[in-house]
Each structure stands twice: as C-alpha cells, then as structure tokens.
Write an enzyme that holds these catalytic residues in place. Structure first.
Site, short mmCIF file in Angstrom:
data_model
loop_
_atom_site.label_atom_id
_atom_site.label_comp_id
_atom_site.label_asym_id
_atom_site.label_seq_id
_atom_site.Cartn_x
_atom_site.Cartn_y
_atom_site.Cartn_z
CD GLU A 85 -2.79 1.96 -0.52
OE1 GLU A 85 -3.38 0.86 -0.46
OE2 GLU A 85 -2.33 2.88 -0.46
CD GLU B 219 -3.34 8.40 -0.27
OE1 GLU B 219 -3.54 7.82 -1.65
OE2 GLU B 219 -4.04 9.36 -0.04
CE LYS C 171 -22.55 6.65 1.64
NZ LYS C 171 -21.45 6.95 0.28
CB ALA D 181 -24.15 7.34 -6.12
CB ILE E 167 -27.34 12.58 -6.24
CG1 ILE E 167 -27.52 13.00 -7.05
CG2 ILE E 167 -27.68 12.54 -5.35
CD1 ILE E 167 -28.14 14.03 -7.32
CD GLU E 168 -23.37 9.07 -1.22
OE1 GLU E 168 -22.19 8.98 -0.93
OE2 GLU E 168 -24.03 7.45 -1.81
CG HIS F 24 -46.88 -4.45 11.21
ND1 HIS F 24 -47.33 -3.63 9.71
CD2 HIS F 24 -48.18 -3.69 11.94
CE1 HIS F 24 -48.01 -2.62 9.76
NE2 HIS F 24 -48.63 -2.63 11.60
#
Ligand SMILES: Cc1cc2nc3c(=O)[nH]c(=O)nc-3n(C[C@H](O)[C@H](O)[C@H](O)COP(=O)(O)OP(=O)(O)OC[C@H]3O[C@@H](n4cnc5c(N)ncnc54)[C@H](O)[C@@H]3O)c2cc1C
Length: 463
Positions: A32, A34, A49, A182, A185-186, A442
């Site tokens: 990796e 980063e 999120k 996506a 819009i987020e 329900h």
C-alpha cells in the site's frame, strides 16, 4: 521474502482478498502506498456517510417541531467539526484494517508496488528505498481516482475532486456539482442540507441515470423541493477561475448559461490507477483503462490477477470485495461460481435514499421480458407514517411467465438497508409469490417490498 499471494493495493478489493487468502492458508502480503482501506475507507464510502449523517442530524433538528419537540434557538453547523468527525471515522476504519492485517498474519509493505517480471513485485518506499518480493500469485487492486475532463481541469481549490470535497477548509457558500451519479448527488445533498447553494449539472436527461426512470424523476422532484437547482441535458463547456467566483459556462437545451459558484466539484466518475504498475513491461492486457480478466480475475499473464475498480463491472466497494474473494478462492482450488453482475445492489445515500438491484423496467423490456410491475408508496406504510418518512416507494419487476424476480427499485427512508432482502431473494431464485408469502415484521419499511410484490399480482392489501 517469498509469498503465495501479494496484493497491490489495500482497498476493499485488496485487503479483503488478502484476508480470505490468509484464511485459506496462503502466505500473504499487501502493498500500500497510502493508507490501509483504500478509497472506500479513507476517501469514499465511509467518510461521505459520516458527512451525510451530520446533514441528517441537522435536518432532524430543523424539523424537530414535526415530531413535537421544541428546540430553543437554532442549530448551527460547525463545518470544521463536521469534517473533523468524518476524518476521524475514516482514520478509525483504516486502523481497523491495520488490526485485521495483524490478526490474519498478513504482512503490510508500505510503498508503491510495481510488477517486475514473473512472480516479482518491486516496492518503492516513501524514502526512495526499493525492495523486491516474490509471490506465486500477484493480485492488482490499485483502484481509481477522480476522473478529469480537459474542460474541467482540477486545481484542487476552486475546481475540485471528491477528496477535496470531503475535506474543504471552510464551507463554500455556493457549489456547482458536475455529474449526478451517486457521488455527485451525495455531495449535492450534503452541501445543500447544511446551507450551501447547490447546482447540479447533468449531461443526460435524468439524474442518477443508472436508476429506474421513475426513481430518477422522484429524486429529481425531492431534491428540487429541498432547494437544489438541477440542470439536466446540460454540459459544462468551460470554467473560468480567474475571478473570486468561478464562472461555469453550461450549454443547455435552450442556450448557454453562466453559473457563478465558489467551488466546482467534478463528479464525473473515476480514472483507474494503471500507470507505472508494470502492465506494459509484463504484457498484461488492458483496454479503455480496465485490466482485461476472465470470470476468475485472471489476466492473460499466468500468476497475475486484477480486481476491483480496475476491472470491468460496477465500481463499488462490495463488488471489489466479492471479486477479491472469488479470485483468491479460485487460486486456492475451491469450487467457486463466477459473480452475477446483474445481482449487485447499488445505493445512493442522500435523503430520500435510493437503492436498486437487477433490471430497470426499461432494461427488462429491452431484454425481451414480458413483465409484471408492482409498486407500493411509503405514504401507505404505517411505519413510514410513524417515522415521518412518507416520501418514496418500492417498485418491483417480475417476469410475467415464470415469476422470476427481475429487479427492485426503491426510494425513501432507509431503503439502502432494505435492498439486501431483494438481493438474497434473487440469489435464491425466489418468485413473486414467494415474496408475497414471506411474512414481514410489522410495522417496518420492509413490508413495502411484500406489498409491492402483492401489487404486481393484484393482491395488495394496504392500497
Ligand atoms: C466519494 C466516494 C464515495 C463512494 N461511496 C461508495 C459507497 O457508498 N458504496 C460503494 O460501494 N462504493 C462507493 N464508492 C466506490 C468505492 O470507494 C470503490 O469502488 C472502491 O474503493 C474500490 O475498491 P478497490 O479495492 O478497487 O480500490 P481502492 O479503494 O481505490 O483502493 C486502491 C488502493 O490501492 C492503492 N494503490 C494504488 N496504486 C498503488 C501502487 N502502485 N502501489 C501500492 N498501492 C497502490 C491506493 O493507495 C489505494 O489505497 C465511493 C467512491 C467515492 C470516490
């Protein structure tokens, strides 16, 4: 050091492949350059999120009176604190992957990885030192970055990509978001919710253009009602950044419009990280920015594989992970079915949320299916009423002849948590009547799936 598997890139493709490889008894390392966790954990799924959660809390505060709660004074967005929280969440997740690597006895080699002949990976560390590592199997999982267009060059300050958009030093007063997938819009939803003036410019006729037309139209109405200016059938021709505000020249159906904004976010997709990783030197074939692989992610060169955003298929974290697992299980000699790319859920986490899987109505008709469609609006759902979330609907599509569950399209509160039910149902080859006869708890939003299926067969109860 000799390994069975070396994975280059530690995003949700790479680190998941490494863990599964280790579980299967293969000696594994991850390279990796980063931070562990890739774009998803550090600059994608998770930090966005966290931002969206802050927007949601702010919205709840602003609508507290709807729920009988009086708040003295007004909620204020502390933009710096919102960003700090999001970065903290991302850092925590990355540390979590560090723990998982240790737990699974996977070596992490920091540096830029490159294929160097058969079975060899060269790693150049940040301090310039170079080392070579050998492995029987090398999996490329180097992911992507924000795509740049010649007329939308990113300077990282006024014309930005998604990394800067989630880490700005101060909240912009106005932003133009180019692209309405996506990611676009987020960000549009996030910034609008916290008080930034937002315009979305989309080249195609609908926003979230991969979604079912009815969902796109409903989302368009909802976001416009929230105050977002949405321009479809429109193209950004150029951006002039010489003044204090950017001047964005947008070609629309009726002529050219000049928009002014502090910041322009380019959200027109990704470019893949294929440069300098040794594809040409080792003869690994790629085309249009994607490494060419078979159903088990084997490239044309024996012992070299590719997964995640750098191969064809939806550029999503769960797809990258599934590909990593499939690839490694095949390497280990397990019997494994290829991934069904028609049963991949896609989600957009604005409010109302959008979630879908399988054929849209248009795609089902184009594929020649005779279809039955059912729809259930959340305005008829008890749980949605109680939650103050009556906006949106569930739409389901079945093959009229055999009852095959062809697709589901949802817009509304928490639908991103509901879509997995349909993915499971489709995986198990469930028919429309199976869904109707599956007793849902329900009151839940998920009852809308059962009711929508019942609607398709003229058996809906609550409409
Ligand atoms: C703003 C944003 C929001 C998103 N939200 C979602 C979402 O909600 N849900 C979803 O499913 N998907 C989402 N995505 C997409 C998701 O992040 C990607 O599909 C996913 O991260 C791809 O995983 P990957 O393993 O292929 O690559 P990546 O996650 O891109 O990871 C690749 C890793 O490889 C490293 N690397 C690259 N080249 C080298 C090299 N030569 N040597 C060593 N290391 C290297 C990189 O540093 C990186 O860490 C989002 C993306 C963005 C940008």
């Amino acid at each position: 050091m000799n390994y069975d598997v070396i994975v280059i890139g530690s995003g949700p493709g790479g680190y998941v492949a490494a863990i599964r490889a280790s579980q299967l008894g293969l000696k594994t390392a991850v390279v990796e350059r980063e931070s562990l966790g890739g774009i998803c954990l550090n600059w994608g799924c998770i930090p966005t999120k966290a931002l969206l959660k802050s927007a949601q809390v702010f919205e709840y505060l602003n609508h507290a009176a709807d729920y009988g709660i009086t708040i003295e004074g007004q909620g204020v967005v502390d933009f710096g604190a919102v960003i700090k929280r999001s970065r903290g969440v991302a850092d925590g997740m990355s540390k979590g992957v560090q723990f998982l690597m240790k737990k699974n006895k996977i070596d992490v080699i920091y540096g830029f990885g490159k294929l160097k002949g058969k079975g060899t990976v060269e790693v150049k560390a940040a301090d310039g030192t170079v080392a070579e590592h050998q492995a029987k199997h090398i999996i490329l999982a180097t992911g992507g970055r924000s795509r740049e267009l010649p007329n939308l060059k990113q300077d990282g300050v006024k014309v930005i990509g998604y990394r800067q958009a989630m880490n700005l030093p101060k909240q912009p007063k106005s932003i133009v978001v180019v692209g309405s997938g996506a990611i676009g819009i987020e960000f549009a939803y996030f910034y609008n919710s916290i008080g930034t003036k937002v315009t979305v410019v989309e080249f195609l006729g609908d926003i979230v253009p991969l979604e079912d037309e009815e969902v796109s139209k409903q989302l368009n109405r909802s976001l416009k009602k929230q105050g977002i200016n949405i321009m479809t059938n429109s193209t950004v021709e150029s951006v002039d950044t010489s003044g204090e505000l950017c001047k964005v020249s947008v070609k629309t159906a009726t002529g050219v419009e000049i928009l002014e904004a502090e910041v322009v976010l380019s959200a027109i997709g990704i470019s893949t990280n294929l440069e300098g990783i040794g594809l040409e030197e080792t003869g690994v074939k790629f085309d249009k920015g994607k490494v060419l692989v078979d159903d088990y992610y084997r490239t044309n060169v024996e012992g070299i594989y590719a997964i995640g955003d750098i191969v064809k298929g939806q550029a999503l974290a769960h797809v990258a992970s599934a590909e990593g697992i499939t690839c490694v299980e095949k390497i280990a000699g397990l019997h494994v079915d290829p991934i069904n790319y028609n049963n991949i859920p896609g989600c957009t986490y604005c409010s109302p949320e959008v979630a879908s899987v399988g054929y849209t109505e248009k795609a089902a008709r184009e594929a020649g299916y005779e279809i039955k469609i059912g729809k259930f609006p959340f305005s008829a759902s008890g749980k949605a009423s109680a939650a103050g979330a009556k906006e949106g609907f569930v739409k389901v599509i079945f093959d009229a002849k055999y009852g095959e569950f062809l697709g589901a399209h949802m817009i509304g509160f928490n639908v991103t948590e509901m879509i997995a039910e349909v993915v499971t149902a489709r995986k198990l080859e469930t028919t429309g009547h199976d869904v109707i006869k599956t007793i849902h708890p329900h009151p839940t939003m998920s009852e809308a799936i059962m009711e929508a299926a019942a609607d398709a067969y003229g058996e809906v109860i609550h409409l």
